[in-house]
Design a protein around this motif. Structure first.
Motif, PDB file in Angstrom:
ATOM      1  N   GLY A 161       0.797  -1.225   0.000  1.00  0.00           N
ATOM      2  CA  GLY A 161       0.000   0.000   0.000  1.00  0.00           C
ATOM      3  C   GLY A 161       0.827   1.271   0.000  1.00  0.00           C
ATOM      4  O   GLY A 161       0.304   2.356   0.240  1.00  0.00           O
ATOM      5  N   PHE A 162       2.129   1.122  -0.261  1.00  0.00           N
ATOM      6  CA  PHE A 162       2.994   2.303  -0.350  1.00  0.00           C
ATOM      7  C   PHE A 162       3.362   2.555  -1.800  1.00  0.00           C
ATOM      8  O   PHE A 162       3.583   1.623  -2.563  1.00  0.00           O
ATOM      9  N   HIS A 163       3.460   3.834  -2.151  1.00  0.00           N
ATOM     10  CA  HIS A 163       4.093   4.106  -3.431  1.00  0.00           C
ATOM     11  C   HIS A 163       5.580   3.830  -3.262  1.00  0.00           C
ATOM     12  O   HIS A 163       6.122   3.945  -2.167  1.00  0.00           O
ATOM     13  N   ALA A 164       6.249   3.444  -4.323  1.00  0.00           N
ATOM     14  CA  ALA A 164       7.682   3.162  -4.238  1.00  0.00           C
ATOM     15  C   ALA A 164       8.471   4.467  -4.170  1.00  0.00           C
ATOM     16  O   ALA A 164       7.997   5.499  -4.621  1.00  0.00           O
ATOM     17  N   PRO A 165       9.680   4.400  -3.606  1.00  0.00           N
ATOM     18  CA  PRO A 165      10.590   5.551  -3.702  1.00  0.00           C
ATOM     19  C   PRO A 165      10.998   5.775  -5.168  1.00  0.00           C
ATOM     20  O   PRO A 165      10.662   4.981  -6.039  1.00  0.00           O
ATOM     21  N   THR A 166      11.727   6.847  -5.406  1.00  0.00           N
ATOM     22  CA  THR A 166      12.327   7.048  -6.727  1.00  0.00           C
ATOM     23  C   THR A 166      13.402   5.985  -6.910  1.00  0.00           C
ATOM     24  O   THR A 166      14.163   5.707  -5.978  1.00  0.00           O
ATOM     25  N   VAL A 167      13.445   5.361  -8.073  1.00  0.00           N
ATOM     26  CA  VAL A 167      14.397   4.264  -8.276  1.00  0.00           C
ATOM     27  C   VAL A 167      15.349   4.554  -9.437  1.00  0.00           C
ATOM     28  O   VAL A 167      15.025   5.316 -10.337  1.00  0.00           O
ATOM     29  N   TYR A 168      16.518   3.949  -9.357  1.00  0.00           N
ATOM     30  CA  TYR A 168      17.571   4.093 -10.378  1.00  0.00           C
ATOM     31  C   TYR A 168      17.977   5.551 -10.579  1.00  0.00           C
ATOM     32  O   TYR A 168      18.345   5.961 -11.671  1.00  0.00           O
ATOM     33  N   PHE A 169      17.855   6.343  -9.549  1.00  0.00           N
ATOM     34  CA  PHE A 169      18.300   7.720  -9.593  1.00  0.00           C
ATOM     35  C   PHE A 169      18.717   8.103  -8.178  1.00  0.00           C
ATOM     36  O   PHE A 169      18.031   7.731  -7.229  1.00  0.00           O
ATOM     37  N   PRO A 170      19.775   8.870  -7.983  1.00  0.00           N
ATOM     38  CA  PRO A 170      20.691   9.404  -8.993  1.00  0.00           C
ATOM     39  C   PRO A 170      21.528   8.307  -9.671  1.00  0.00           C
ATOM     40  O   PRO A 170      21.746   7.240  -9.104  1.00  0.00           O
ATOM     41  N   LEU A 171      21.998   8.645 -10.855  1.00  0.00           N
ATOM     42  CA  LEU A 171      22.672   7.653 -11.687  1.00  0.00           C
ATOM     43  C   LEU A 171      23.990   7.187 -11.088  1.00  0.00           C
ATOM     44  O   LEU A 171      24.470   6.110 -11.431  1.00  0.00           O
ATOM     45  N   ILE A 172      24.564   7.994 -10.166  1.00  0.00           N
ATOM     46  CA  ILE A 172      25.877   7.619  -9.621  1.00  0.00           C
ATOM     47  C   ILE A 172      25.787   6.512  -8.579  1.00  0.00           C
ATOM     48  O   ILE A 172      26.803   5.998  -8.143  1.00  0.00           O
ATOM     49  N   VAL A 173      24.578   6.164  -8.166  1.00  0.00           N
ATOM     50  CA  VAL A 173      24.424   5.037  -7.233  1.00  0.00           C
ATOM     51  C   VAL A 173      23.774   3.878  -7.990  1.00  0.00           C
ATOM     52  O   VAL A 173      22.709   4.026  -8.573  1.00  0.00           O
ATOM     53  N   GLU A 223      21.682   0.677  -8.628  1.00  0.00           N
ATOM     54  CA  GLU A 223      20.460   0.135  -8.008  1.00  0.00           C
ATOM     55  C   GLU A 223      19.935   1.081  -6.918  1.00  0.00           C
ATOM     56  O   GLU A 223      19.605   0.659  -5.800  1.00  0.00           O
ATOM     57  N   ALA A 224      19.842   2.352  -7.259  1.00  0.00           N
ATOM     58  CA  ALA A 224      19.505   3.373  -6.268  1.00  0.00           C
ATOM     59  C   ALA A 224      18.036   3.302  -5.844  1.00  0.00           C
ATOM     60  O   ALA A 224      17.155   2.982  -6.634  1.00  0.00           O
ATOM     61  N   ILE A 225      17.821   3.596  -4.548  1.00  0.00           N
ATOM     62  CA  ILE A 225      16.481   3.712  -3.968  1.00  0.00           C
ATOM     63  C   ILE A 225      16.470   5.037  -3.213  1.00  0.00           C
ATOM     64  O   ILE A 225      17.156   5.171  -2.196  1.00  0.00           O
ATOM     65  N   MET A 226      15.724   5.996  -3.709  1.00  0.00           N
ATOM     66  CA  MET A 226      15.807   7.353  -3.170  1.00  0.00           C
ATOM     67  C   MET A 226      14.519   7.663  -2.416  1.00  0.00           C
ATOM     68  O   MET A 226      13.442   7.732  -2.997  1.00  0.00           O
ATOM     69  N   VAL A 227      14.656   7.840  -1.099  1.00  0.00           N
ATOM     70  CA  VAL A 227      13.492   7.927  -0.220  1.00  0.00           C
ATOM     71  C   VAL A 227      13.318   9.346   0.321  1.00  0.00           C
ATOM     72  O   VAL A 227      14.244   9.897   0.919  1.00  0.00           O
ATOM     73  N   GLU A 228      12.157   9.921   0.121  1.00  0.00           N
ATOM     74  CA  GLU A 228      11.863  11.243   0.692  1.00  0.00           C
ATOM     75  C   GLU A 228      10.534  11.154   1.427  1.00  0.00           C
ATOM     76  O   GLU A 228       9.464  11.156   0.824  1.00  0.00           O
ATOM     77  N   PRO A 229      10.575  11.101   2.762  1.00  0.00           N
ATOM     78  CA  PRO A 229       9.322  10.887   3.497  1.00  0.00           C
ATOM     79  C   PRO A 229       8.457  12.142   3.635  1.00  0.00           C
ATOM     80  O   PRO A 229       7.251  12.021   3.751  1.00  0.00           O
ATOM     81  N   THR A 230       9.058  13.312   3.631  1.00  0.00           N
ATOM     82  CA  THR A 230       8.421  14.615   3.901  1.00  0.00           C
ATOM     83  C   THR A 230       8.012  14.732   5.372  1.00  0.00           C
ATOM     84  O   THR A 230       7.893  13.728   6.084  1.00  0.00           O
ATOM     85  N   GLU A 231       7.753  15.968   5.778  1.00  0.00           N
ATOM     86  CA  GLU A 231       7.453  16.263   7.181  1.00  0.00           C
ATOM     87  C   GLU A 231       6.041  15.890   7.594  1.00  0.00           C
ATOM     88  O   GLU A 231       5.760  15.799   8.792  1.00  0.00           O
ATOM     89  N   THR A 232       5.142  15.672   6.655  1.00  0.00           N
ATOM     90  CA  THR A 232       3.747  15.471   7.055  1.00  0.00           C
ATOM     91  C   THR A 232       3.426  14.014   7.377  1.00  0.00           C
ATOM     92  O   THR A 232       2.279  13.681   7.670  1.00  0.00           O
ATOM     93  N   GLU A 233       4.423  13.128   7.345  1.00  0.00           N
ATOM     94  CA  GLU A 233       4.177  11.728   7.673  1.00  0.00           C
ATOM     95  C   GLU A 233       4.460  11.466   9.149  1.00  0.00           C
ATOM     96  O   GLU A 233       5.456  11.933   9.701  1.00  0.00           O
ATOM     97  N   SER A 234       3.597  10.691   9.767  1.00  0.00           N
ATOM     98  CA  SER A 234       3.739  10.404  11.192  1.00  0.00           C
ATOM     99  C   SER A 234       4.768   9.298  11.416  1.00  0.00           C
ATOM    100  O   SER A 234       5.129   8.555  10.490  1.00  0.00           O
ATOM    101  N   LYS A 235       5.207   9.196  12.663  1.00  0.00           N
ATOM    102  CA  LYS A 235       6.142   8.128  13.033  1.00  0.00           C
ATOM    103  C   LYS A 235       5.523   6.761  12.757  1.00  0.00           C
ATOM    104  O   LYS A 235       6.207   5.838  12.311  1.00  0.00           O
TER     105      LYS A 235
END
Lengths: 446, 490, 130
Positions: B406-418, B420-432
């Motif tokens: 039930g989660f959208h995936a993080p950004t994947v394969y970016f940035p190109l310098i990593v 198999e990259a998995i780029m996670v941005e939770p933002t401030e409005t998400e609860s613990k």
């Protein structure tokens, strides 16, 4: 207000997990010299109620086109937006989504885009459509850049009767891309075809005309396409999608790329944006097409699904060799257009176009019958036309406004030789009574 | 069960629309238009009833994930909550029913809002003047680079400065925008800490460079500590610094690009300032500049003269227009409301909590996923599926499996310098609680990668469709629906 | 493992020489690196190309690469089948997956290309660099 859900306890547990004693430590790598050591100078925060009141007060300082009877068009049109459109685009599953990068969890938006693409192909009678561009102006600029890539030529010919703001945008883009823009003049309200032919050569990547043009006139698009094709150039048609209920679509007169402003398809005027740039083209050109595009595919069980495709054209893969730098486009406006066009259906699109055509011609006949009011052109028109007036236009606009009417655009702003001409738009929303009132007010001026 | 397309629900003769009657004397179309101007074959738009239309698009909405549905940790996209009051404000007829060519005296409220928003953004960015015209982030980049080009040209330096430097970690739009502005793109490497490699930058720098495009924090979510030195290197060689505002959510009220030495920046109102992304737009990408660059801003600029707000077109050095009219006004309304609701304190807290959430998630996930740059992150961080790769599990598999939770995936394969990259941005409005649920899912997936990689290869399992064949979609593009007879004939 | 009768470039193109004509494609190593190729942009027949200049575009799922001309000359033929079936490059890189035929302007350029054995060593070295 900050919409942050954390309690103090949450925060201390999280800090403990990270192994720091305060949030400040997480910013310790920002050099002192670039830190802001004061509060931002912004108005003090307000509660939701205060905010709502403040916003309503700001909105209340505007007089809207709904408060008046509007005959103003010139690229933004007061077409009717049915309730279903607002309700569908207000579904937050749509509007709070990002670009559908993960197809399987974004099938709703992807299918809607695929439907939008199909609708735009049908409307323009072209082979393929992208998922949208910013607006009509940038769509013209993108089409020019696309034609230059396709033909490997660096000159475009554009009619002076194309929307002045579209041409201005085209010139800004072109100057930076090293594309030369030649402009063919206007004769009797339509493109000067002699000049168009002279300017078009083996160096021309594309010829761009608008139909109906900025002055409202219907252009001989087929003849323009022939001029372009004789020189091996592409023909770009910038069209009003509502007009295509009645006017010949780009695919019927040999256009290679069709672009335009789709605001009239279910988006409010919103003081100029967000609108909907659309772009459709012939199949052969898809590798050079800018922007996102949704395609049909299937899963391992053969179930049909939709996905963003042909992404190798785009900036995140092709980087500096991409067909365009565009990333975010106007997906929600495209959804509005899909709902609006499906609401109209095959008969409705013709009917709405016919209403515009009939009412505009009624207005034209009545206004030009007033002594001193002359048509600015003898060309056929659709929902908008230019009238030369015997009084200063500022005076005319002021008189109309006193009668709660929003007059048309004073064309002198963009065309020196049309300083006495007003561009009057009549959509399906205008009634006979409203048009008669307009005529009475103008009669008083004569 | 296949979801029909709206065309497949069409039945000749059905209709949803109702339009006003033609109350003027109707003439034959042939009297009004020449035959060559008239459409020959009708557009085959679907014919459906209103309730079918509503149900169709309601069903489609139910097949779509948005922030209102669940967690959306898409890196670099700042998928924070979109406050509802902002939607209400933007829907006021006093904003939606304005024609862009209405006389200025009738739109004072709209112009005031634009003027104030421009000033707020300048204050937040540490800049002097702004334009709200660009329609999206990439459009802002293009506009900013055009301004930079015009600046160099005004100094007789334009012909020489033909290059724009972009780090190898940059968003794809950066090199694409530079190329679309007629610049040659030069890439500089990242150093071991994820920042710009200073030697690489010094080597690339010359009097042929117009600008360096940078985001700080960068796409690894890391603040480049050398920013002052970087700015000096670029400025000493006569170049300018462009700030990609995609990652602005990390530093509001904490540090300002203008104070770091940046000369031009764009904001993504649809990221940092809470306006919804609309499933792919509309966004809004205002550009703010330092005083020396202000003469080149696109026309018109909103000015305040004698207590009245006006549109100023009299700017002889302007780059011109980058879009019709004044920008995505309705998006601006929401960003303005957001800034008014939060104020200086709220914006700072938003950034602080965005960074807190990202560091918390990063720490919780680091034991299970490779963390290539292990230092405090800002609003986002980048993991790699390097551990899982040993079992033949790729980032794409992890991303698809997350959908089943039930989660959208993080950004994947970016940035190109990593890899198999998995780029996670939770933002401030998400609860613990939400973050913890995400962590549990990621841990289960890491365990599954060892026990049953096949389950990951075939993910997702619970979506309305299984993993879609992207290769066939690209090789045999089907970009529009056709009636069965036509499709078969093709 | 690489066909003996071909010449190879450092950009992973192969060349098959028949008189003045050089047929060009990409190696099995290159197509593996790219993964599923989903689109090919071919040059126009009759176009003049310089050695090392871009000859064709190759789009895969994750990257957009280019084929570079291993020799200078005039493009006399392009493999139109790739437009509808880009997968031919993956399936048969040295056969049906050929890209273009160049009428060589300077056959001595061939001397700068590698033999199969040299190319194999070159690839091994590239791979070890990571």
């Amino acid at each position: 207000m900050n919409y942050v859900p954390h309690t103090d306890r949450d925060r201390s547990e999280m800090l403990a997990q990270i192994g720091v004693s305060s949030v400040d430590e997480l910013f310790s790598d920002i050099p002192r010299e670039v830190r802001l050591e004061r509060d931002l100078r912004l108005p003090k925060p307000v509660s939701e109620y205060e905010l709502a009141r403040h916003m309503a007060a700001l909105a209340g300082k505007n007089t809207t086109a709904d408060d008046l009877v509007s005959f103003l068009g010139a690229g933004a049109y007061d077409h009717f937006v049915p309730s279903v459109v607002r309700h569908i685009v207000s579904r937050s599953e749509f509007y709070t989504a990002y670009t559908p990068y993960q197809a399987e969890i974004s099938q709703g938006m992807l299918q809607a885009i695929f439907e939008y693409q199909t609708l735009m192909c049908e409307l323009t009678a072209m082979d393929v459509s992208n998922a949208s561009l910013y607006d009509g102006a940038t769509a013209v600029a993108e089409a020019a850049a696309m034609a230059c890539r396709q033909t490997r030529r660096q000159q475009v010919v554009v009619s002076a009767a194309v929307h002045p703001e579209y041409r201005a945008t085209l010139k800004t883009y072109a100057r930076n891309l090293g594309i030369e823009v030649a402009e063919a003049g206007i004769r009797d309200g339509a493109t000067d075809f002699e000049e168009l032919e002279q300017l078009t050569s083996g160096a021309t990547a594309c010829v761009i005309l608008q139909n109906p043009n900025f002055l409202g006139s219907v252009e001989a698009m087929g003849a323009a396409a022939e001029i372009a094709h004789r020189s091996g150039a592409l023909f770009v048609a910038c069209v009003d999608p509502i007009s295509l209920g009645i006017l010949a679509p780009p695919g019927e007169y040999g256009a290679d790329i069709a672009v335009g402003e789709g605001q009239g398809l279910g988006s409010p005027m919103s003081f100029g944006g967000p609108y909907l740039g659309f772009l459709t083209c012939r199949q052969e050109l898809i590798r050079n097409m800018p922007g996102r595009v949704a395609g049909e595919t299937h899963d391992s069980q053969g179930r049909r699904g939709y996905i963003l495709t042909l992404q190798a054209r785009e900036q995140h893969i092709r980087r500096e060799r991409a067909t365009s730098n565009i990333c975010s486009n106007e997906a929600l406006s495209a959804l509005a257009a899909a709902v609006y066009l499906s609401w109209l259906g095959k008969d409705g699109i013709r009917e709405v176009a016919d209403l515009c055509l009939q009412k505009a011609h009624y207005a034209f006949d009545r206004i030009t019958a007033i002594p001193g009011f002359r048509p600015a052109s003898s060309a056929p028109f659709f929902k908008e036309f230019a009238v030369r007036m015997p009084v200063p236009l500022e005076q005319a606009s002021a008189v109309l406004l006193r009668s709660n009417m929003l007059g048309g655009l004073a064309l002198g702003r963009f065309y020196r030789d049309l300083g006495d001409a007003m561009l009057i738009a009549v959509t399906e929303k205008r009634t006979k009574d409203e048009i008669d009132s307009l005529c009475r007010a103008l009669e008083g001026l004569a | 069960m296949t979801m029909p397309l709206i065309f497949e629900r069409s039945e000749a003769g059905r209709k949803a629309y109702s339009l006003p009657e033609c109350d003027v004397p109707r003439k034959d179309v042939a009297e009004l238009l020449p035959d060559w101007a008239v459409r020959k074959s009708a557009a085959a738009l679907p014919e459906v009833s209103e309730v079918d239309l509503v149900r169709h698009y309601t069903k489609l909405s139910q097949r779509n994930h948005g922030v209102d549905v669940g967690f959306y940790p898409l890196g670099s996209c700042t998928m924070k909550y979109n406050p509802k009051v902002n939607e209400d404000a933007a829907a006021l007829p006093g904003f939606t029913s304005l024609h862009p060519y209405q006389p200025e005296e009738l739109v004072q409220g709209a112009l005031e809002l634009m003027y104030e928003l421009g000033r707020y953004l300048c204050e937040i960015g540490g800049m002097d003047e702004a334009t709200l015209q660009p329609a999206a982030g990439a459009h802002g980049e293009l506009t900013g680079l055009m301004i930079i080009k015009a600046y160099h040209e005004s100094r007789g330096d334009g012909a020489k400065r033909t290059k724009v430097i972009v780090p190898d970690s940059a968003h794809g739009t950066n090199p694409a925008s530079a190329a679309f502005c007629g610049y040659k793109v030069v890439e500089v490497k990242s150093d071991a800490r994820g920042g710009v490699d200073l030697d690489s930058l010094r080597a690339a720098m010359s009097d042929e460079v117009a600008a360096l495009m940078l985001t700080n924090p960068n796409t690894l979510g890391l603040f480049d500590e050398n920013i002052v030195e970087i700015a000096k290197i670029v400025h000493d060689a006569g170049g300018l610094l462009y700030y990609d505002g995609a990652n602005m959510n990390a530093i509001m009220g904490i540090a300002r690009p203008g104070d770091m030495g940046f000369d031009v920046l764009h904001f993504n109102l649809h990221k940092t300032f809470s306006t919804p992304h609309g499933g792919g737009g509309p966004g809004s990408g205002p550009v703010a500049v330092k005083k020396a660059l202000a003469p080149f801003l696109p026309v018109p600029v909103v000015e305040k003269k004698d207590g009245k707000f006006v549109l100023d077109y009299d700017r002889p050095h302007s780059i011109g227009k980058v879009k019709a009219f004044y920008g995505n006004f309705n998006v601006m309304v929401k960003a303005y409301a957001y800034i008014r609701a939060l104020g200086a304190k709220g914006l700072r807290e938003a950034s602080e909590n965005a960074v807190l959430n990202a560091n918390y998630l990063m720490r919780k996930l680091a034991p299970y996923y490779h963390l290539p740059y292990d230092r405090y992150c800002k609003h986002e961080f980048v993991l790699s599926a390097a551990y899982q790769l040993a079992a033949g599990v790729h980032t794409a598999d992890i991303a698809k499996m997350l959908l089943d939770y039930g989660f959208h995936a993080p950004t994947v394969y970016f940035p190109l310098i990593v890899k198999e990259a998995i780029m996670v941005e939770p933002t401030e409005t998400e609860s613990k609680d939400t973050l913890d649920a995400f962590v549990s899912a990621m841990i289960e997936i890491a365990q599954l990668a060892e026990k049953d990689p096949e389950a990951l290869h075939s993910a997702p399992h619970k979506m309305v469709v299984g993993r879609l064949d992207d290769v066939t979609a690209a090789r045999r593009p089907v970009l529009r629906w056709r009636p069965r007879e036509q499709a078969n004939a093709k | 493992m690489y066909p003996q009768d071909l010449k190879y470039s450092e950009k992973h193109e192969w060349v098959r020489v028949e008189g003045e004509l050089a047929t060009v494609g990409i190696t099995s190593f290159a197509q593996e690196q790219l993964g599923a190729i989903v689109g090919v942009g071919l040059p126009e027949e009759g176009a003049e190309v310089e050695q090392h200049a871009p000859l064709a575009d190759l789009d895969s799922m994750k990257t957009a690469d280019q084929v570079f001309a291993p020799v200078s000359g005039r493009v006399v033929k392009v493999n139109r089948a790739l437009e509808e079936h880009p997968e031919l490059i993956n399936d048969d890189p040295y056969g049906d997956g050929w890209v273009a035929v160049i009428e060589m302007a300077d056959p001595s350029e061939l001397d700068g290309l590698m033999s199969a054995a040299e190319y194999e060593a070159f690839v091994a070295e590239e791979a070890s660099k990571g």
